[in-house]
Scaffold this active site. Structure first.
Site, PDB file in Angstrom:
ATOM      1  N   GLU A 316      -7.635  -1.411  30.957  1.00  0.00           N
ATOM      2  CA  GLU A 316      -8.099  -1.542  29.576  1.00  0.00           C
ATOM      3  C   GLU A 316      -7.914  -0.211  28.849  1.00  0.00           C
ATOM      4  O   GLU A 316      -8.476   0.806  29.276  1.00  0.00           O
ATOM      5  CB  GLU A 316      -9.579  -1.924  29.531  1.00  0.00           C
ATOM      6  CG  GLU A 316      -9.882  -3.331  29.987  1.00  0.00           C
ATOM      7  CD  GLU A 316     -11.360  -3.662  29.801  1.00  0.00           C
ATOM      8  OE1 GLU A 316     -11.641  -4.819  29.453  1.00  0.00           O
ATOM      9  OE2 GLU A 316     -12.222  -2.783  30.004  1.00  0.00           O
ATOM     10  N   CYS A 317      -7.156  -0.219  27.767  1.00  0.00           N
ATOM     11  CA  CYS A 317      -6.970   0.935  26.894  1.00  0.00           C
ATOM     12  C   CYS A 317      -6.508   2.163  27.683  1.00  0.00           C
ATOM     13  O   CYS A 317      -5.327   2.305  27.955  1.00  0.00           O
ATOM     14  CB  CYS A 317      -8.247   1.218  26.104  1.00  0.00           C
ATOM     15  SG  CYS A 317      -7.955   2.221  24.627  1.00  0.00           S
ATOM     16  N   GLY A 318      -7.409   3.056  28.087  1.00  0.00           N
ATOM     17  CA  GLY A 318      -6.996   4.189  28.909  1.00  0.00           C
ATOM     18  C   GLY A 318      -6.339   3.747  30.192  1.00  0.00           C
ATOM     19  O   GLY A 318      -5.448   4.432  30.719  1.00  0.00           O
ATOM     20  N   THR A 417      -4.153  -3.987  28.682  1.00  0.00           N
ATOM     21  CA  THR A 417      -4.461  -4.340  27.293  1.00  0.00           C
ATOM     22  C   THR A 417      -5.102  -3.157  26.582  1.00  0.00           C
ATOM     23  O   THR A 417      -5.698  -2.277  27.216  1.00  0.00           O
ATOM     24  CB  THR A 417      -5.436  -5.528  27.204  1.00  0.00           C
ATOM     25  OG1 THR A 417      -6.748  -5.082  27.561  1.00  0.00           O
ATOM     26  CG2 THR A 417      -5.025  -6.658  28.119  1.00  0.00           C
TER      27      THR A 417
END
Length: 437
Positions: A316-318, A417
């Site tokens: 997720e993201c990072g 994502t």
């Protein structure tokens, strides 16, 4: 557990400092305090935990739904729950502080900047109280905490100006020690920049702890104790990255993993080997601050190899950034990442996305079946340049995602994502089901 919501008149009014001061005041009065955050946030809750000694609960209607925030609230432990709001009290269409207070039927204590006002503090509070009625919101604005207020005549002027029905709960005195450093995603994390106890105790002395405790009420119970249709344990082990890079994770997510599967943790920044597991979860955080250490870590190369051999990795993201081919910092330095996903990530000086998000799965993936929708949130300063043959798992119904129309890069059996989701979405249950097959 009784509670109340701290709502601000605007962003930047000092809600976090007020929250921490109130937690300290209640703790000094021998109440056990459960902190919580209205809205999608990882940073403010880290400061809550540093002072209260308990993980902060996430209460967001968009992420969790009404029953979901009631369930999350009830998972807390303590005598009183102090819920820090997000932005101004009425700001936000997906899940404003006012919407959370209404859903939980909790009173609101309004944080008002009193640095340059006395009677105007009362006028502001009265306006916020009456505005609820004008828009048909069933919200009780119980009173105020005066942020950056001096004692003596200043305090008396604020207290005396408050009309009947608005209580004075004390003040937060001006103090340079009650300032939390910030960086591009917001404040620094609590473990990095926890406020000094002496300064918090000094502020706590100017607060009315017993009045705050007396105003707290108990929310209604949820209609169901189960967040989603999944309840049985699965035969699976999840490896969760956990260090100064991968620090954006909701307590409810880890709780859900532990309820249904075995959980092990490791630190890619420290070079820990990937544990023996059935799937890896890379939460968000700050890979841009540790890009050099990540590049030199054997863990990333091992992670890339295992993913290519079929080990499911969810980022997720990072986590997405770390799964990419490369990461270029805002200073222009490029570092190799795990190479799982066909994307190159670049940091920017301004944020690239900030919103509640809704995604629709265009194909079956680790967190959703084809046609299903999941809700989450995004806040990032990076962008991802994807290869021409990249495959996306989601179309964005709301939000920006990776390219404005899609999110969820998928390669091998892995998924990355930009969106953060909560355990109440069911996404992590689907992940557990997928890796246990």
């Amino acid at each position: 557990m009784n509670g109340f919501v701290l709502g601000g008149v605007s962003s930047g009014v000092g809600k976090t400092v007020a929250t921490l001061s109130i937690v300290q005041a209640l703790e000094d009065a021998e109440y056990a305090v459960q902190p919580a955050k209205a809205g999608p946030d990882f940073i403010d809750p880290s400061h809550h935990e540093a002072i209260a000694g308990r993980s902060s609960r996430t209460l967001d209607l968009w992420l969790c739904g009404e029953d979901g925030i009631r369930r999350n609230y009830r998972r807390g432990e303590g005598d009183i729950c102090v819920v820090e709001g997000v932005m101004g009290l009425y700001d936000g269409d997906g899940s404003s502080t006012a919407m959370v207070a209404e859903a939980l039927e909790l009173p609101v204590v309004l944080v008002v900047d009193a640095k340059a006002g006395m009677e105007s503090v009362a006028a502001t509070a009265l306006g916020f109280k009456e505005y609820a009625d004008s828009i048909g919101r069933d919200i009780e604005v119980a009173g105020v905490v005066a942020q950056r207020a001096h004692g003596g005549r200043h305090e008396r002027g604020i207290r005396d100006a408050l009309p009947d029905g608005l209580e004075y709960f004390g003040r937060i005195p001006p103090n340079d020690d009650l300032e939390i450093p910030d960086r591009h995603l917001g404040l620094e994390m609590g473990e990095e920049a926890a406020l000094p106890r002496d300064a918090l105790r000094e502020a706590a002395e100017s607060l009315e702890a017993e009045r705050l405790a007396d105003v707290a009420t108990e929310p209604p119970v949820p209609s169901s104790d189960e967040p989603v249709q999944f309840a049985e344990t699965v035969d699976a082990t999840v490896a969760v990255a956990s260090d100064s890079t991968f620090c954006f994770r909701y307590p409810a997510t880890i709780e859900r993993f532990r309820e249904r599967a075995a959980v092990v943790t490791f630190s890619p920044v420290a070079g820990d080997p990937v544990p023996d597991c059935d799937g890896v979860y890379l939460p968000g955080g700050y890979p841009e601050l540790h890009a050099a250490e990540l590049e030199s870590s054997d863990a990333l190369g091992e992670l890339g190899r295992l993913a290519s051999e079929g080990l499911p990795v969810l980022g997720e993201c990072g986590g997405l950034m770390t799964m990419s081919q490369s990461l270029t910092t805002a200073e222009g330095d490029t570092h190799e990442m795990a190479g799982i996903l066909p994307a190159d990530v670049t940091m920017h000086d301004r944020y690239q996305a900030l919103d509640h998000v809704e995604l629709e799965a265009s194909e079956g993936t680790l967190t959703a079946d084809a046609g299903e929708t999941i809700r989450g949130h995004e806040f990032h300063y990076s962008s991802a340049e994807v290869d021409g043959d990249a495959r996306f798992a989601f179309e964005t119904v709301r939000g920006d995602g990776i390219d404005g129309d899609h999110d969820g890069l998928t390669e091998y059996d892995s998924l990355g994502t930009y969106v953060h989701v909560h355990a109440e979405s069911g996404a992590f249950d689907r992940f557990l089901e997928a890796i246990s097959r």
